[in-house]
Design a protein around this motif. Structure first.
Motif, PDB file in Angstrom:
ATOM      1  N   VAL A 130      30.774  78.380 -17.529  1.00 57.09           N
ATOM      2  CA  VAL A 130      30.621  76.966 -17.878  1.00 57.09           C
ATOM      3  C   VAL A 130      30.200  76.150 -16.658  1.00 57.09           C
ATOM      4  O   VAL A 130      30.807  76.244 -15.585  1.00 57.09           O
ATOM      5  CB  VAL A 130      31.925  76.405 -18.485  1.00 57.09           C
ATOM      6  CG1 VAL A 130      31.790  74.923 -18.786  1.00 57.09           C
ATOM      7  CG2 VAL A 130      32.291  77.176 -19.756  1.00 57.09           C
ATOM      8  N   ALA A 153      31.197  70.523 -19.520  1.00 63.05           N
ATOM      9  CA  ALA A 153      31.749  70.447 -20.875  1.00 63.05           C
ATOM     10  C   ALA A 153      31.907  68.989 -21.271  1.00 63.05           C
ATOM     11  O   ALA A 153      32.449  68.186 -20.503  1.00 63.05           O
ATOM     12  CB  ALA A 153      33.093  71.167 -20.956  1.00 63.05           C
ATOM     13  N   GLU A 168      32.101  71.518 -26.818  1.00 64.98           N
ATOM     14  CA  GLU A 168      30.710  71.689 -26.400  1.00 64.98           C
ATOM     15  C   GLU A 168      30.683  72.031 -24.915  1.00 64.98           C
ATOM     16  O   GLU A 168      31.549  71.618 -24.145  1.00 64.98           O
ATOM     17  CB  GLU A 168      29.896  70.420 -26.650  1.00 64.98           C
ATOM     18  CG  GLU A 168      30.399  69.204 -25.897  1.00 64.98           C
ATOM     19  CD  GLU A 168      29.608  67.936 -26.193  1.00 64.98           C
ATOM     20  OE1 GLU A 168      28.519  68.011 -26.782  1.00 64.98           O
ATOM     21  OE2 GLU A 168      30.107  66.844 -25.814  1.00 64.98           O
ATOM     22  N   ALA A 169      29.676  72.796 -24.534  1.00 64.71           N
ATOM     23  CA  ALA A 169      29.551  73.173 -23.127  1.00 64.71           C
ATOM     24  C   ALA A 169      28.136  73.635 -22.843  1.00 64.71           C
ATOM     25  O   ALA A 169      27.402  74.079 -23.733  1.00 64.71           O
ATOM     26  CB  ALA A 169      30.544  74.280 -22.763  1.00 64.71           C
ATOM     27  N   CYS A 170      27.781  73.532 -21.583  1.00 56.94           N
ATOM     28  CA  CYS A 170      26.563  74.136 -21.058  1.00 56.94           C
ATOM     29  C   CYS A 170      26.984  75.197 -20.064  1.00 56.94           C
ATOM     30  O   CYS A 170      27.933  75.003 -19.300  1.00 56.94           O
ATOM     31  CB  CYS A 170      25.704  73.083 -20.373  1.00 56.94           C
ATOM     32  SG  CYS A 170      24.492  73.734 -19.195  1.00 56.94           S
ATOM     33  N   MET A 180      23.212  75.557 -24.147  1.00 55.64           N
ATOM     34  CA  MET A 180      24.152  74.485 -24.479  1.00 55.64           C
ATOM     35  C   MET A 180      24.642  74.775 -25.885  1.00 55.64           C
ATOM     36  O   MET A 180      23.857  74.956 -26.803  1.00 55.64           O
ATOM     37  CB  MET A 180      23.513  73.107 -24.351  1.00 55.64           C
ATOM     38  CG  MET A 180      22.143  72.922 -24.955  1.00 55.64           C
ATOM     39  SD  MET A 180      21.465  71.299 -24.497  1.00 55.64           S
ATOM     40  CE  MET A 180      19.884  71.349 -25.381  1.00 55.64           C
ATOM     41  N   GLY A 211      35.912  74.820 -24.432  1.00 59.41           N
ATOM     42  CA  GLY A 211      34.958  74.312 -23.452  1.00 59.41           C
ATOM     43  C   GLY A 211      35.568  73.821 -22.152  1.00 59.41           C
ATOM     44  O   GLY A 211      34.901  73.835 -21.109  1.00 59.41           O
ATOM     45  N   ASP A 230      22.814  70.214 -15.714  1.00 58.26           N
ATOM     46  CA  ASP A 230      23.968  70.788 -16.401  1.00 58.26           C
ATOM     47  C   ASP A 230      24.840  69.734 -17.065  1.00 58.26           C
ATOM     48  O   ASP A 230      25.316  69.932 -18.197  1.00 58.26           O
ATOM     49  CB  ASP A 230      24.816  71.598 -15.410  1.00 58.26           C
ATOM     50  CG  ASP A 230      24.126  72.874 -14.948  1.00 58.26           C
ATOM     51  OD1 ASP A 230      23.283  73.396 -15.694  1.00 58.26           O
ATOM     52  OD2 ASP A 230      24.435  73.348 -13.834  1.00 58.26           O
ATOM     53  N   GLY A 233      25.657  69.672 -20.993  1.00 58.98           N
ATOM     54  CA  GLY A 233      27.022  69.803 -21.474  1.00 58.98           C
ATOM     55  C   GLY A 233      27.439  68.666 -22.381  1.00 58.98           C
ATOM     56  O   GLY A 233      28.366  68.804 -23.189  1.00 58.98           O
ATOM     57  N   VAL A 273      31.789  63.901 -19.001  1.00 57.50           N
ATOM     58  CA  VAL A 273      31.724  65.346 -18.910  1.00 57.50           C
ATOM     59  C   VAL A 273      32.698  65.845 -17.855  1.00 57.50           C
ATOM     60  O   VAL A 273      33.020  65.144 -16.897  1.00 57.50           O
ATOM     61  CB  VAL A 273      30.295  65.852 -18.614  1.00 57.50           C
ATOM     62  CG1 VAL A 273      29.350  65.525 -19.756  1.00 57.50           C
ATOM     63  CG2 VAL A 273      29.783  65.276 -17.317  1.00 57.50           C
TER      64      VAL A 273
END
Length: 332
Positions: A41, A44, A71-73, A93, A100, A121, A125, A329
């Motif tokens: 991650v 998030a 949700e996350a990248c 993503m 997350g 990022d 995210g 985030v």
């Protein structure tokens, strides 16, 4: 990959309560199952459903981790059965059922989108939950089309700011409401055709004036309560009302005669209970229709703040304060 640890420090709610119940706890690093990848991650997003989970108002589905985060990248660090190894090292993503708020999380490939090269990022995210929510509610349930007008309440929030940009990119006109007048110029810069402060302006009258008495085609509402009755007054014949939340209460009084005479329709949804197959369908449609707009810069999230993962409680307090313009985030 040999550098994947067995355990990690992730954020959980130790019990239902205020932001102070959030804490780092040791959890096993997920092992990706069929159709899944393990993400390292990078960012998030923080969302109101996370707050509801923390408060005990909602719970993860059976078998889903107690680690928060929808949700996350991240970078693909491992692939589960059936996932091509060519994904290793790529940034995705992902919309998540949970997990997350952690340095590692498992994500379904069919609920994930490739991250455009020039999208950082933090922005990636902050996008998945909003992309899925706005796409489904505004364009599928609300059926917003080019040339139509949409009234977006809570326009300074993460969903609202993204909805403005997506509506504008689709060739629709957005009327945005916010509680602070100093935010209106930036909302207009995002693409709102009209931005009003609901504290000093009657949004029903403003909508009628802007549309020359016709009314708006769609309302995207996060407020609930008495706003619903007023939203119906602002809608045009055949208008669509879509409820995302109810900050002023879920019980509303509706005059059915108004619905019938104006042939209005009411819609609502939440993303978390959607079936995996339905989320996968949305992901395919978003990849086709919206991701190109993200790639060329027309659709981007507005980031209010980026905080370290260990400060998740501060992130929740900030979101609950109402003094947020865009998304928050967490960075592991």
């Amino acid at each position: 990959m040999t550098d994947i640890p067995r355990t990690m420090q992730a954020v959980i709610a130790t019990r239902p309560g205020d932001a102070g119940v959030l804490a780092l706890a040791e959890r096993p690093v997920p092992v990706p199952g069929p159709g899944e990848v393990l993400l390292r991650v990078r960012a998030a997003g923080v969302n109101r459903p996370d707050i509801m989970q923390r408060q005990g108002q909602s719970k993860p589905a059976e078998g889903v981790t107690d680690v928060l985060g929808l949700e996350a990248c991240g970078e693909v660090a491992a692939c589960g059965p059936g996932v091509p190894a060519t994904l290793l090292g790529q940034r995705l993503m992902s919309l998540l059922p949970g997990g997350g708020y952690a340095p590692w999380c498992a994500a379904r490939v069919d609920h994930s989108l490739p991250v455009p090269e020039d999208l950082d990022d933090a922005a990636a995210g902050a996008l998945p939950e909003g992309l899925f929510t706005v796409w489904h509610n505004l364009f599928e349930l609300g059926r917003l089309r080019m040339g139509e007008t949409v009234l977006i309440h809570g326009a300074a929030g993460g969903i609202g700011t993204l909805a403005i940009r997506m509506a504008h990119a689709a060739g629709a006109r957005a009327i945005a409401t916010a509680g602070r007048a100093e935010r209106l110029p930036e909302l207009r810069d995002m693409g709102a055709a009209l931005a009003i402060c609901y504290r000093d302006t009657d949004f029903v009258a403003a909508c009628q004036e802007y549309t020359q008495g016709r009314g708006v085609d769609v309302v995207l509402d996060m407020v609930g309560g008495d706003y619903v009755r007023r939203n119906l007054q602002a809608l045009a014949f055949g208008g669509r009302h879509v409820s995302l939340s109810f900050l002023q209460g879920s019980s509303v009084n509706i005059e059915l005669l108004t619905l019938m005479q104006k042939q209005l329709s009411l819609h609502s949804s939440t993303m978390r209970p959607q079936t995996p197959a339905e989320k996968a369908r949305m992901a395919r449609d978003i990849a086709r229709h919206v991701l190109p707009l993200v790639a060329d810069g027309r659709v981007r999230p507005k980031i209010h703040a980026s905080l370290p993962l260990a400060q998740a409680a501060d992130a929740h307090r900030l979101l609950e304060s109402g003094d947020v313009f865009g998304k928050i985030v967490l960075l592991p």
